[in-house]
Scaffold this motif. Structure first.
Motif, short mmCIF file in Angstrom:
data_model
loop_
_atom_site.label_atom_id
_atom_site.label_comp_id
_atom_site.label_asym_id
_atom_site.label_seq_id
_atom_site.Cartn_x
_atom_site.Cartn_y
_atom_site.Cartn_z
N GLN A 6 0.84 -1.21 0.00
CA GLN A 6 0.00 0.00 0.00
C GLN A 6 0.88 1.25 0.00
N LYS A 9 2.51 1.64 -3.47
CA LYS A 9 1.52 2.09 -4.44
C LYS A 9 1.26 3.58 -4.25
N GLN A 13 1.96 6.21 -7.27
CA GLN A 13 0.77 6.25 -8.12
C GLN A 13 0.64 7.53 -8.93
N SER A 24 -5.80 3.41 -14.24
CA SER A 24 -5.96 2.98 -12.85
C SER A 24 -4.68 2.36 -12.30
N VAL A 25 -4.53 2.48 -10.99
CA VAL A 25 -3.45 1.81 -10.27
C VAL A 25 -4.08 1.21 -9.02
N GLY A 26 -3.91 -0.09 -8.83
CA GLY A 26 -4.51 -0.73 -7.67
C GLY A 26 -3.67 -1.88 -7.18
N ILE A 27 -4.21 -2.57 -6.18
CA ILE A 27 -3.52 -3.73 -5.63
C ILE A 27 -4.35 -4.96 -5.93
N GLY A 28 -3.75 -5.92 -6.63
CA GLY A 28 -4.49 -7.11 -7.03
C GLY A 28 -3.67 -8.36 -6.83
N LEU A 29 -4.22 -9.47 -7.33
CA LEU A 29 -3.53 -10.74 -7.20
C LEU A 29 -3.10 -11.21 -8.58
N LYS A 37 -1.25 -3.37 -9.74
CA LYS A 37 -1.89 -3.56 -11.05
C LYS A 37 -2.12 -2.21 -11.72
#
Lengths: 71, 335
Positions: A6, A9, A13, A24-29, A37
């Motif tokens: 976090q 990011k 970002q 977009s910028v995010g946290i994924g798997l 991501k």
């Protein structure tokens, strides 16, 4: 101490969001691993090439999300 | 043949209730029997079933006789038959999941009923109930929305009570005439970051404040005109934070009941609002394709019917959702 994903990011970002095509910028798997991501609104070879493979040890993965609209 | 149809009709009238009691039968009628994929000229009683099963898997009482009073029967698989989209119709009381909009907006979705200072109110998006910041407090809200035939005053269900303004200067802080230059400076910065260089280029300006929610509430003209249930889902059990991998469900005006999975959290995203306006949102949830235009405002729940978020945007492959806890704190709401 290692930064959390976090924090990483959050740190990058703003720079990621101004790359051409980034929506977009995010946290994924990805393959069971937590990754940063990046969503792109179509193909952007220059941006894809410029994206780092990892930031502070966390993998960066891009995906074509298309344009995101209020619906 | 008209005589045939009449006499078969009499037989069908007598037996149709018994046929409809059999497992899987969803409709009965008169038509030409289909054999081996070919339609014959043989008029028969046709039983439509949800799923065609081999006789061996059925109780004998659920078997459809080959003939009834000398009339042949046919069994066709039609799947479950449902009323055409009820989500776009007028509902009183109106539950979550149905069409709603400000009188100058096309149509979105009534998310759910929440409480504001003890009063029950309708929750949806700003761009559905407040016309993307343009509406005035007290403006008329229609159920169904104008795109679904909603008219003032007949379908006037509520008045706009409050909305969270959306900052639509997104992409924000950038000199709009030079996005490319900025992009390349940023690429160089990232390369510097990933190689550990301390030299950073200073092209990126400080961002304006980001949005967290696209949310608004409306006060019903009559509390009896709204229902605490969500169509196709039922009563809300509570509220829970969305986490990666969580299975979610929603009921919306356009795609009705759909399910998905939380694929990303902590998402910062640029959302197009039409007319070149862009809103940047932070702390969003991203799911896969589970919505289309008109589903905006849908409440998103986990499989235990706990509220997780408020759906407001998406693309062909994504759905973007505000965190419900952010919506509740921005508008000071409770369940």
């Amino acid at each position: 101490m290692r930064m959390t994903i976090q924090q990483v990011k959050e740190k990058y970002q703003t720079e990621l969001m101004v790359l051409p095509g980034v929506v977009s910028v995010g946290i994924g798997l990805s393959e069971g691993e937590t990754v940063i991501k990046i969503g792109l609104d179509g193909r952007h070879p220059d941006t894809e090439k410029a994206l780092p493979k990892a930031l502070e040890g966390y993998r960066v993965v891009s995906q074509d999300t298309g344009t995101i609209k209020a619906r | 043949m008209a005589e045939d149809i009449k006499s078969i009709g009499r037989v069908l009238q007598r037996v149709c209730n018994d046929l409809l009691k059999k497992q899987n039968v969803v409709a009965t009628g008169i038509g030409y029997k289909t054999s081996a994929g070919e339609r014959s000229l043989n008029l028969s009683i046709i039983c439509s079933v949800e799923k065609k099963l081999p006789g061996i898997q059925l109780n004998s009482k659920d078997l459809i006789p080959k003939q009834i009073d000398g009339i042949t029967t046919d069994v066709v698989e039609t799947g479950r038959i449902r009323a055409l989209n009820t989500h776009t119709q007028r509902h009183r009381p109106a539950p979550g999941g149905v069409s709603i909009a400000h009188r100058d907006v096309t149509a979105g979705t009534l998310g759910c009923i929440v409480k504001k200072q003890g009063q029950r109110v309708i929750l949806s998006n700003n761009h559905v109930l407040a016309n993307s910041n343009v509406a005035g407090i007290g403006d008329a809200i229609l159920q169904p929305g104008p795109a679904d035939g909603g008219q003032f005053p007949g379908d006037h269900i509520a008045n706009l009570l409050e909305f969270v303004p959306i900052n639509l200067s997104g992409g924000i802080g950038l000199p709009s005439d030079c996005p490319i230059g900025n992009g390349f400076a940023a690429i160089l910065n990232l390369l510097a970051a990933s190689t550990g260089s301390r030299t950073r280029l200073q092209a990126v300006r400080v961002q304006a404040e980001d949005n967290r929610v696209d949310a608004a509430i409306a006060k019903p003209l009559d509390d009896n005109d709204i229902s605490a249930d969500i169509l196709d889902i039922g009563a809300i059990a509570g509220m829970t934070p969305g986490v990666l991998g969580m299975a979610i469900q929603k009921s919306g005006r356009t795609t009705e009941y759909t399910t998905g999975t939380i694929e990303q959290i902590d998402v910062t995203v640029n959302v197009q609002y039409g007319g070149g306006q862009v809103g940047r949102f932070t702390d969003q949830i991203m799911a896969g394709a589970m919505s289309q235009g008109g589903d905006s405002g849908s409440a998103v729940l986990d499989n235990d019917r706990n509220l997780v978020g408020l759906l407001f945007a998406g693309s062909d492959t994504t759905t973007i959702i505000n965190r419900m806890e952010n919506v509740f704190s921005a508008l000071d709401l409770s369940l």
